[in-house]
Enzyme design. Structure first.
Site, PDB file in Angstrom:
ATOM      1  N   ILE A   1       0.828  -1.197   0.000  1.00 54.31           N
ATOM      2  CA  ILE A   1       0.000   0.000   0.000  1.00 54.31           C
ATOM      3  C   ILE A   1       0.866   1.252   0.000  1.00 54.31           C
ATOM      4  CG2 ILE A   1      -1.644   1.258   1.456  1.00 54.31           C
ATOM      5  CD1 ILE A   1      -2.605  -1.693   2.276  1.00 54.31           C
ATOM      6  N   ASP A   2       1.981   1.204   0.728  1.00 56.38           N
ATOM      7  CA  ASP A   2       2.873   2.355   0.844  1.00 56.38           C
ATOM      8  C   ASP A   2       3.497   2.696  -0.512  1.00 56.38           C
ATOM      9  OD1 ASP A   2       3.831   4.328   2.487  1.00 56.38           O
ATOM     10  OD2 ASP A   2       5.431   3.134   3.369  1.00 56.38           O
ATOM     11  N   ASP A   3       4.078   1.701  -1.167  1.00 52.48           N
ATOM     12  CA  ASP A   3       4.656   1.942  -2.480  1.00 52.48           C
ATOM     13  C   ASP A   3       3.616   2.464  -3.455  1.00 52.48           C
ATOM     14  OD1 ASP A   3       7.595   0.892  -3.299  1.00 52.48           O
ATOM     15  OD2 ASP A   3       6.899  -0.157  -1.521  1.00 52.48           O
TER      16      ASP A   3
ATOM     17  N   GLU B   1       2.942   6.175  -2.927  1.00 50.52           N
ATOM     18  CA  GLU B   1       4.047   7.036  -3.341  1.00 50.52           C
ATOM     19  C   GLU B   1       4.260   6.996  -4.850  1.00 50.52           C
ATOM     20  OE1 GLU B   1       5.935   9.215  -1.530  1.00 50.52           O
ATOM     21  OE2 GLU B   1       4.548   8.832   0.116  1.00 50.52           O
TER      22      GLU B   1
ATOM     23  N   HIS C   1       0.793   8.437   3.991  1.00 53.31           N
ATOM     24  CA  HIS C   1       1.119   8.463   2.567  1.00 53.31           C
ATOM     25  C   HIS C   1      -0.118   8.220   1.712  1.00 53.31           C
ATOM     26  CE1 HIS C   1       5.505   7.353   3.753  1.00 53.31           C
ATOM     27  NE2 HIS C   1       5.282   8.648   3.828  1.00 53.31           N
TER      28      HIS C   1
END
Length: 672
Positions: free
Chosen positions: A411-413, A416, A487
């Site tokens: 989810i983070d990648d 971003e 993020h």
């Protein structure tokens, strides 16, 4: 870059003066002096931004991606040597290169730490010692004898983590009966049942499944030497310990483990055989196209061992490509040392580099940015993965962290990458828009029920996996965290979804998670500086005013923990001792940048704290436009597994300086 011992005594750095102290000048000459200082700071920032931009552009791969070294600790290198010993594929050149790296990381006290400047760590020291013995270092050599004495003083092998004792059991240096039991029948637990494999975080799940086979098979290879010197009493290497009270969680799970040991002796052969075959299928189905598993080293190592124990020959395509993938985790140094990366971070590094360059003012249609976008677009994942167990109807649309990891997008990648894509003017805007739409839909679908977002799974919050005696190697579940949630919120605001009820729930979750100090906990970066540096830009993007009480509390906290030199730093020990170490440590480029990004988002551009932070960054920049950073500012498991992302020292300072010079993050270009 080779890390060097910093001679730290563990003392806290002195607190910096508060912003009110720093701005208490009352002389009539103060305004013009300050105006000159502001001009000098801005000019130095512009020059530093230009140099850093040139440097970052110079290290892009021709294919469009960036990747810095991902440095962890010497257990990666030690386990690589033990794996080769177990499989009988030792290579003298690789052994000596690994030993050179391991010796270079030994501290003056004979120990090995898990992060730069940290204290000696028992399991890392044991594994490094064994690896050096495999490389031929004599036990009576001074560096070996000192390490062995330290290990004995800390309780010997018996006090080491489970994974270390598993490696020793593979050679008969530890008894399998003295290890926690992990039966392969675990795979048959239904998904609603406690301790089913999907109750574990994806990184733990990928490791545990092959280890159920290893635990059932209990292999022992001939040991090339004894390890009596690592036991407090070689005649009783595992002295008995009293069980915790039966009414406690620890006591309950200790007794469950004893029951599982009994089950091992009476397990139905056909059922056990079927369970191991099911585990093998599960493993093989999740092997990536390049041969690795999940793009990370530990599952790959244990999967190779497990399948080999089930009769897979080393020339079998699954094992041959698996072993080849491990070789790609090796980084060769100029001095001939060989370091093993726990994983590789090209997607993460590329999206962060793209954001940094765009925020630094590089034209939105710059060819290298367009090439980076082309590479990222090709990496978007279009098939289901393990996350689909909880979200079976959700279409895919995320990005992984590594070169190959289609089964575990994160989810983070994904958040971003979307922020990076939207900063670039691409010649095919419809293609970018379609990719962004799929990603936004996937991230929305991966929101946990409390309003936050974890890294890989939805509602991965079971309290039971961390209680297992087997799971002493770090965090094994994936609950929502402030940094990932921030993020996602920042990305959703960027695509115009600020007022969506799901975004508002994320914002509410973030506000509720603020610490009493004013900071936010950082799960995937160290630590409160990272969490706070992630949340304040997200709140600003979502329209939370700089005057909001949560923002003001965070600003005051950042000002309080600023170092006397103007930078910010936070030691990994803040995960264990928040009172003493939160926001405290030697100044680093990445952590100073995170603090500046937070303060700039909070409207503090003209503050004394920001000026001092910018001057620290410009003053520590090297001639080639880069920064040095031996300290570890990333985490895999808070405290238990620390990471030095070698590109962090470049992308985050450039992002912070670019936002300082240009007045904020770059907006999505018109027509993109």
């Amino acid at each position: 870059m080779t890390a060097t011992t910093d001679g730290s005594t563990g003392a806290l750095p002195p607190r910096a003066p508060s912003a009110s102290d720093a701005t208490a000048e009352t002389t009539e000459n103060a305004p013009p002096i300050r105006a000159a200082v502001r001009h000098d700071t801005a000019e130095a920032a512009r020059r530093a931004t230009a140099r850093a931009t040139d440097y970052l552009l110079s290290v892009q791969d021709p294919a469009g991606w960036w990747k810095g070294d991902l440095e962890t600790n010497v257990t990666m290198d030690a386990e690589d040597l033990m794996l080769r010993q177990f499989l009988g594929i030792q290579d003298p050149k690789l052994t000596e290169a690994a030993a050179r790296h391991i010796r270079g990381k030994q501290g003056a006290d004979g120990t090995w730490a898990t992060f730069h400047g940290g204290p000696g760590e028992l399991s890392a020291t044991i594994e490094a010692y064994v690896a050096l013995r495999l490389a031929g270092d004599a036990p009576d050599a001074p560096h070996m004898a000192t390490a062995a004495a330290w290990v004995r003083e800390r309780g010997g092998v018996a006090a080491a983590r489970v994974f270390t004792r598993i490696w020793l059991a593979l050679f008969g240096w530890w008894k399998w009966d003295d290890l926690p039991e992990l039966p392969p029948e675990l795979l048959y637990f239904p998904k609603w049942f406690p301790l089913n494999i999907y109750d574990f975080g994806c990184w733990a799940r990928q490791t545990i499944v092959p280890l159920t086979i290893v635990s059932a098979k209990r292999p022992v290879r001939p040991a090339p030497f004894a390890l009596d010197e690592l036991h407090t009493d070689p005649r009783r290497p595992n002295p008995p310990r009293p069980l915790a009270p039966a009414t406690s969680w620890d006591g309950l799970f200790q007794r469950l483990d004893k029951a599982l040991h009994l089950y091992h002796k009476v397990a139905i052969r056909k059922l056990r055989g079927a369970a191991m075959r099911s585990a093998a299928r599960w493993i093989i189905e999740r092997q990536e196209n390049d041969g690795c598993w999940g793009g990370i080293q530990p599952p790959a190592v244990y999967s190779v061992i497990a399948l080999h124990l089930l009769g897979y020959d080393l020339d079998h395509p699954v094992l041959r490509t698996g072993l080849a993938s491990l070789d790609r985790f090796a980084v060769w140094r100029e001095d001939g040392a060989r370091m093993i990366e726990a994983c590789q971070s090209p997607v993460w590094d590329t999206c962060l580099a793209t954001i940094a360059l765009a925020d630094a003012g590089l034209p939105a249609d710059h060819p290298q940015l367009v090439k980076a976008v082309d590479w990222m677009l090709a990496e978007q994942i279009d098939r289901p993965g393990d996350w689909s167990v909880k979200r079976p109807l959700l279409p895919s649309g995320g990005w992984g962290f590594e070169f190959e990891n289609d089964n575990y997008p994160d989810i983070d990648d994904t958040a971003e990458v979307v922020l990076a894509l939207r900063r670039v003017k691409h010649p095919d805007p419809q293609r970018v828009e379609a990719a962004v739409g799929r990603a936004v839909r996937w991230n929305f679908g991966m929101q946990s029920k409390d309003g936050g977002w974890g890294a890989f799974d939805v509602d991965n919050t079971s309290p039971f996996p961390n209680r297992l005696p087997f799971c002493d190697f770090g965090e094994v579940i994936d609950p929502p965290s402030a940094d990932v949630t921030a993020h996602v919120v920042e990305m959703l605001a960027d695509v115009g979804r600020t007022h969506d009820p799901r975004t508002r729930r994320g914002i509410a979750w973030l506000l509720a998670e603020q610490e009493p100090s004013g900071a936010w906990f950082g799960r995937w970066g160290t630590n409160y500086i990272y969490g706070t540096g992630s949340v304040l830009p997200a709140l600003a993007a979502a329209g939370i005013p700089a005057s909001h009480p949560a923002v003001r509390r965070a600003v005051l906290w950042l000002e309080r923990v600023q170092n006397d030199d103007g930078g910010w730093g936070e030691d990994q020990r803040s995960y264990q001792d928040k009172e003493r170490w939160a926001g405290r440590g030697a100044s680093t480029a990445s952590q100073t940048a995170w603090a500046l990004m937070a303060l700039l988002a909070a409207g503090e551009r003209d503050s004394e704290a920001v000026r001092r932070g910018v001057r620290w960054l410009t003053g520590t920049q090297r001639e080639d436009g880069s920064w040095d950073e031996p300290y570890f500012t990333g985490t895999g498991f808070p405290w238990d597994f620390s990471i030095n992302y070698h590109l962090y020292r470049q992308v985050f300072p450039l992002t912070a300086l670019g936002r300082y010079v240009n007045g904020g993050p770059a907006a999505a270009p018109v027509g993109s």
